[in-house]
Design a protein around this motif. Structure first.
Motif, PDB file in Angstrom:
ATOM      1  N   ASP A 164       0.814  -1.220   0.000  1.00  0.00           N
ATOM      2  CA  ASP A 164       0.000   0.000   0.000  1.00  0.00           C
ATOM      3  C   ASP A 164       0.849   1.273   0.000  1.00  0.00           C
ATOM      4  OD1 ASP A 164      -2.476  -1.320   0.012  1.00  0.00           O
ATOM      5  OD2 ASP A 164      -2.342  -1.650   2.180  1.00  0.00           O
ATOM      6  N   GLY A 165       2.169   1.116  -0.029  1.00  0.00           N
ATOM      7  CA  GLY A 165       3.056   2.276  -0.016  1.00  0.00           C
ATOM      8  C   GLY A 165       3.340   2.822   1.360  1.00  0.00           C
ATOM      9  N   LEU A 166       2.953   2.095   2.424  1.00  0.00           N
ATOM     10  CA  LEU A 166       3.184   2.549   3.792  1.00  0.00           C
ATOM     11  C   LEU A 166       4.565   2.119   4.257  1.00  0.00           C
ATOM     12  CD1 LEU A 166      -0.309   1.686   5.307  1.00  0.00           C
ATOM     13  CD2 LEU A 166       0.497   3.899   4.452  1.00  0.00           C
ATOM     14  N   PRO A 167       5.242   2.932   5.099  1.00  0.00           N
ATOM     15  CA  PRO A 167       6.592   2.593   5.556  1.00  0.00           C
ATOM     16  C   PRO A 167       6.591   1.359   6.437  1.00  0.00           C
ATOM     17  CG  PRO A 167       5.753   4.525   6.726  1.00  0.00           C
ATOM     18  CD  PRO A 167       4.779   4.236   5.632  1.00  0.00           C
ATOM     19  N   LEU A 168       7.670   0.599   6.359  1.00  0.00           N
ATOM     20  CA  LEU A 168       7.817  -0.626   7.133  1.00  0.00           C
ATOM     21  C   LEU A 168       8.755  -0.464   8.316  1.00  0.00           C
ATOM     22  CD1 LEU A 168       8.134  -3.180   4.192  1.00  0.00           C
ATOM     23  CD2 LEU A 168       6.139  -2.770   5.628  1.00  0.00           C
ATOM     24  N   THR A 169       9.533   0.612   8.333  1.00  0.00           N
ATOM     25  CA  THR A 169      10.496   0.835   9.410  1.00  0.00           C
ATOM     26  C   THR A 169      10.250   2.193  10.039  1.00  0.00           C
ATOM     27  OG1 THR A 169      12.122   1.791   7.896  1.00  0.00           O
ATOM     28  CG2 THR A 169      12.242  -0.592   8.279  1.00  0.00           C
ATOM     29  N   CYS A 170      10.808   2.381  11.225  1.00  0.00           N
ATOM     30  CA  CYS A 170      10.696   3.675  11.896  1.00  0.00           C
ATOM     31  C   CYS A 170      11.681   4.686  11.308  1.00  0.00           C
ATOM     32  CB  CYS A 170      10.943   3.497  13.392  1.00  0.00           C
ATOM     33  SG  CYS A 170      10.856   5.007  14.375  1.00  0.00           S
ATOM     34  N   SER A 171      12.832   4.203  10.871  1.00  0.00           N
ATOM     35  CA  SER A 171      13.857   5.089  10.332  1.00  0.00           C
ATOM     36  C   SER A 171      13.530   5.576   8.926  1.00  0.00           C
ATOM     37  CB  SER A 171      15.208   4.370  10.331  1.00  0.00           C
ATOM     38  OG  SER A 171      15.168   3.241   9.473  1.00  0.00           O
ATOM     39  N   GLY A 172      12.629   4.870   8.224  1.00  0.00           N
ATOM     40  CA  GLY A 172      12.314   5.219   6.847  1.00  0.00           C
ATOM     41  C   GLY A 172      13.233   4.563   5.839  1.00  0.00           C
ATOM     42  N   SER A 173      14.303   3.928   6.299  1.00  0.00           N
ATOM     43  CA  SER A 173      15.220   3.229   5.408  1.00  0.00           C
ATOM     44  C   SER A 173      14.806   1.760   5.326  1.00  0.00           C
ATOM     45  CB  SER A 173      16.657   3.365   5.919  1.00  0.00           C
ATOM     46  OG  SER A 173      16.810   2.729   7.177  1.00  0.00           O
ATOM     47  N   THR A 174      15.715   0.931   4.859  1.00  0.00           N
ATOM     48  CA  THR A 174      15.402  -0.489   4.704  1.00  0.00           C
ATOM     49  C   THR A 174      15.705  -1.299   5.959  1.00  0.00           C
ATOM     50  OG1 THR A 174      17.610  -0.864   3.752  1.00  0.00           O
ATOM     51  CG2 THR A 174      15.790  -0.421   2.218  1.00  0.00           C
ATOM     52  N   HIS A 175      16.076  -0.643   7.068  1.00  0.00           N
ATOM     53  CA  HIS A 175      16.361  -1.394   8.288  1.00  0.00           C
ATOM     54  C   HIS A 175      16.231  -0.495   9.510  1.00  0.00           C
ATOM     55  CE1 HIS A 175      20.299   0.432   7.387  1.00  0.00           C
ATOM     56  NE2 HIS A 175      20.429   0.477   8.705  1.00  0.00           N
ATOM     57  N   ASP A 176      16.063  -1.105  10.662  1.00  0.00           N
ATOM     58  CA  ASP A 176      16.070  -0.438  11.959  1.00  0.00           C
ATOM     59  C   ASP A 176      17.118  -1.105  12.844  1.00  0.00           C
ATOM     60  OD1 ASP A 176      14.105   1.500  11.615  1.00  0.00           O
ATOM     61  OD2 ASP A 176      12.482   0.113  12.119  1.00  0.00           O
ATOM     62  N   SER A 177      17.775  -0.290  13.663  1.00  0.00           N
ATOM     63  CA  SER A 177      18.737  -0.810  14.631  1.00  0.00           C
ATOM     64  C   SER A 177      18.399  -0.255  16.001  1.00  0.00           C
ATOM     65  CB  SER A 177      20.175  -0.437  14.248  1.00  0.00           C
ATOM     66  OG  SER A 177      20.539  -1.001  12.999  1.00  0.00           O
ATOM     67  N   MET A 178      18.672  -1.058  17.030  1.00  0.00           N
ATOM     68  CA  MET A 178      18.346  -0.636  18.391  1.00  0.00           C
ATOM     69  C   MET A 178      19.088  -1.507  19.393  1.00  0.00           C
ATOM     70  SD  MET A 178      14.510  -2.272  18.300  1.00  0.00           S
ATOM     71  CE  MET A 178      14.496  -2.250  16.492  1.00  0.00           C
ATOM     72  N   VAL A 179      19.284  -0.957  20.586  1.00  0.00           N
ATOM     73  CA  VAL A 179      19.763  -1.716  21.737  1.00  0.00           C
ATOM     74  C   VAL A 179      18.614  -1.766  22.729  1.00  0.00           C
ATOM     75  CG1 VAL A 179      21.371  -1.795  23.668  1.00  0.00           C
ATOM     76  CG2 VAL A 179      22.177  -1.128  21.405  1.00  0.00           C
ATOM     77  N   VAL A 180      18.189  -2.967  23.086  1.00  0.00           N
ATOM     78  CA  VAL A 180      16.984  -3.146  23.884  1.00  0.00           C
ATOM     79  C   VAL A 180      17.338  -3.805  25.214  1.00  0.00           C
ATOM     80  CG1 VAL A 180      14.683  -4.156  23.991  1.00  0.00           C
ATOM     81  CG2 VAL A 180      15.605  -3.379  21.798  1.00  0.00           C
ATOM     82  N   LEU A 181      16.913  -3.160  26.290  1.00  0.00           N
ATOM     83  CA  LEU A 181      17.002  -3.735  27.632  1.00  0.00           C
ATOM     84  C   LEU A 181      15.631  -4.279  27.985  1.00  0.00           C
ATOM     85  CD1 LEU A 181      18.538  -4.212  30.307  1.00  0.00           C
ATOM     86  CD2 LEU A 181      17.775  -1.936  31.024  1.00  0.00           C
ATOM     87  N   LYS A 182      15.536  -5.575  28.241  1.00  0.00           N
ATOM     88  CA  LYS A 182      14.245  -6.225  28.464  1.00  0.00           C
ATOM     89  C   LYS A 182      14.228  -6.923  29.809  1.00  0.00           C
ATOM     90  CE  LYS A 182      11.120  -9.711  26.497  1.00  0.00           C
ATOM     91  NZ  LYS A 182      10.918 -10.669  25.379  1.00  0.00           N
ATOM     92  N   GLN A 183      13.129  -6.736  30.535  1.00  0.00           N
ATOM     93  CA  GLN A 183      12.927  -7.411  31.817  1.00  0.00           C
ATOM     94  C   GLN A 183      11.583  -8.126  31.780  1.00  0.00           C
ATOM     95  OE1 GLN A 183      11.139  -7.444  34.844  1.00  0.00           O
ATOM     96  NE2 GLN A 183      12.688  -8.692  35.831  1.00  0.00           N
ATOM     97  N   GLU A 184      11.587  -9.400  32.143  1.00  0.00           N
ATOM     98  CA  GLU A 184      10.369 -10.207  32.117  1.00  0.00           C
ATOM     99  C   GLU A 184      10.185 -10.907  33.446  1.00  0.00           C
ATOM    100  OE1 GLU A 184       8.191 -13.693  29.408  1.00  0.00           O
ATOM    101  OE2 GLU A 184      10.229 -13.010  28.948  1.00  0.00           O
ATOM    102  N   SER A 185       8.979 -10.798  33.999  1.00  0.00           N
ATOM    103  CA  SER A 185       8.635 -11.445  35.264  1.00  0.00           C
ATOM    104  C   SER A 185       7.432 -12.346  35.041  1.00  0.00           C
ATOM    105  CB  SER A 185       8.318 -10.406  36.343  1.00  0.00           C
ATOM    106  OG  SER A 185       9.430  -9.569  36.592  1.00  0.00           O
TER     107      SER A 185
END
Length: 297
Positions: A164-185
C-alpha cells in the motif's frame, strides 16, 4: 512423513528432525503455497547440537536451527557455569526470518484468516541473557541485546514500504537498529482444579546512537483457569502500550488464537496500545464408533 535421528559425537549430541509432510500447510490453516516455491520449501525440519563441556569447565554450547514452511530460526547460546544462587548468564546470537502477518497481512475469507502481504522480517540479535534463580512461584529474566531488523519481500530483497506504499520501518530506510534492555517477570500458581498465570514484559530502547530507536514498551498477560466439572473455563486479559519511537512491526495486533477467535491474526486492528479480555469454555466431546466399522478401519 518424516525422519528423526540422534547422533553422539564425543560429548556432543546432535538431534536431526526432517518432515516432508506438505499437508501440514493445510492442517495449520496457513495460506496456500506461493507459486514460486520449490519442492525444497515443503521440507520442515530442525537441527540441534549440544555440548555439555565445551572448554572443560562445564561450559555449555547449544546450537539450534528450525525451518518451517516460510520461517526459520537460528540460535547459538553459550552458557558459563555459575553458583545456583546467582543469575545464570547466556551469550546469545540469534537470526530469524518470518512473515509479518499481524500488521501487514491481508485479510481473507471475510477476515477469518490473514494471508501474507509479501512482507517478511529478518531479525538479527546478539547480547546477554540473565535468568534469576526461580522462587516457588516467581521467576524473572533480564536481557540486553543489539537488534537489527530488515524487512524483505518474498524474493529476499530489502524493502522499505508495503504493497500500500506505507513505511515498514521507523527510520524510513530499509532497516532499523536498536539496543533493547528487556525485563520479564512471571508468576504461576496452580492446583488440581485451577491455575493463575501472570506475565509482564518491559522493554527499553537505549539511545546509543541518534538514529537508533528510543522507546519504552510494556505488555502483560493475566490468565485464570478453573475446572467446572468436566468443563474448563479460561479467562485471559492482555494489554500493553508503547511510548516513543515505534516501528510498524512493534505495534500491538488484535485478532487470532489467544486474542479474538474467529478473526485472522491482526484482522481486528493494531496500534500503540491495546487491551483485550476474553473467556473460553471448553467442553469434552465423546465420540463412539460402531465396533464393526472401527474394526474395519
Amino acid at each position: 512423513m518424516g525422519a528423526q535421528k540422534s547422533i553422539h559425537a564425543g560429548k556432543a549430541k546432535i538431534d536431526v528432525h526432517v518432515d516432508f509432510s506438505h499437508k501440514l500447510c493445510a492442517s495449520l490453516m496457513l495460506p496456500t503455497l506461493r507459486s514460486s516455491d520449490s519442492p525444497l520449501s515443503l521440507v520442515i525440519g530442525s537441527l540441534c547440537i549440544k555440548h555439555p563441556n565445551l572448554f572443560g569447565g562445564s561450559e555449555k554450547l547449544d546450537v539450534s536451527w528450525d525451518k518451517g514452511l516460510y520461517d526459520s530460526n537460528i540460535l547459538v547460546a553459550y552458557r558459563r557455569p555459575r553458583p545456583k544462587w546467582l543469575a545464570q548468564q547466556s551469550f546469545v546470537l540469534q537470526h530469524s526470518l518470518s512473515p509479518e502477518i499481524g500488521i501487514h497481512g491481508i485479510p481473507i475469507n471475510n477476515f477469518s484468516r490473514s494471508g501474507s502481504g509479501g512482507v517478511n522480517l529478518s531479525r538479527l540479535s546478539v547480547g546477554l541473557d540473565l535468568k534469576e534463580p526461580a522462587s516457588t512461584k516467581w521467576s524473572s529474566s533480564t536481557s540486553i541485546k543489539f537488534e537489527h531488523v530488515r524487512p524483505l519481500n518474498d524474493d529476499g530483497h530489502s524493502i522499505s514500504r508495503d504493497h500500500d506504499g506505507l513505511p515498514l520501518t521507523c527510520s524510513g530506510s530499509t532497516h532499523d537498529s536498536m539496543v533493547v534492555l528487556k525485563q520479564e517477570s512471571r508468576y504461576t500458581k496452580a492446583n488440581d482444579r485451577s491455575f493463575f498465570h501472570f506475565n509482564l514484559q518491559i522493554e527499553q530502547g537505549i539511545p546509543v546512537l541518534s538514529k537508533w530507536l528510543i522507546f519504552n514498551r510494556f505488555k502483560f498477560v493475566a490468565s485464570k483457569g478453573i475446572k467446572l466439572g468436566p468443563a474448563f473455563l479460561l479467562t485471559r486479559l492482555t494489554g500493553g502500550s508503547i511510548v516513543g519511537d515505534m516501528a510498524p512491526y512493534q505495534a500491538f495486533s488484535i485478532g487470532g488464537i489467544g486474542s479474538v477467535r474467529g478473526y485472522g491474526e491482526g484482522a481486528v486492528g493494531s496500534g500503540r496500545s491495546c487491551l483485550v479480555a476474553n473467556s473460553e469454555l471448553t467442553l469434552p466431546l465423546r465420540l463412539e464408533l460402531n465396533p464393526l466399522r472401527s474394526s474395519l478401519l
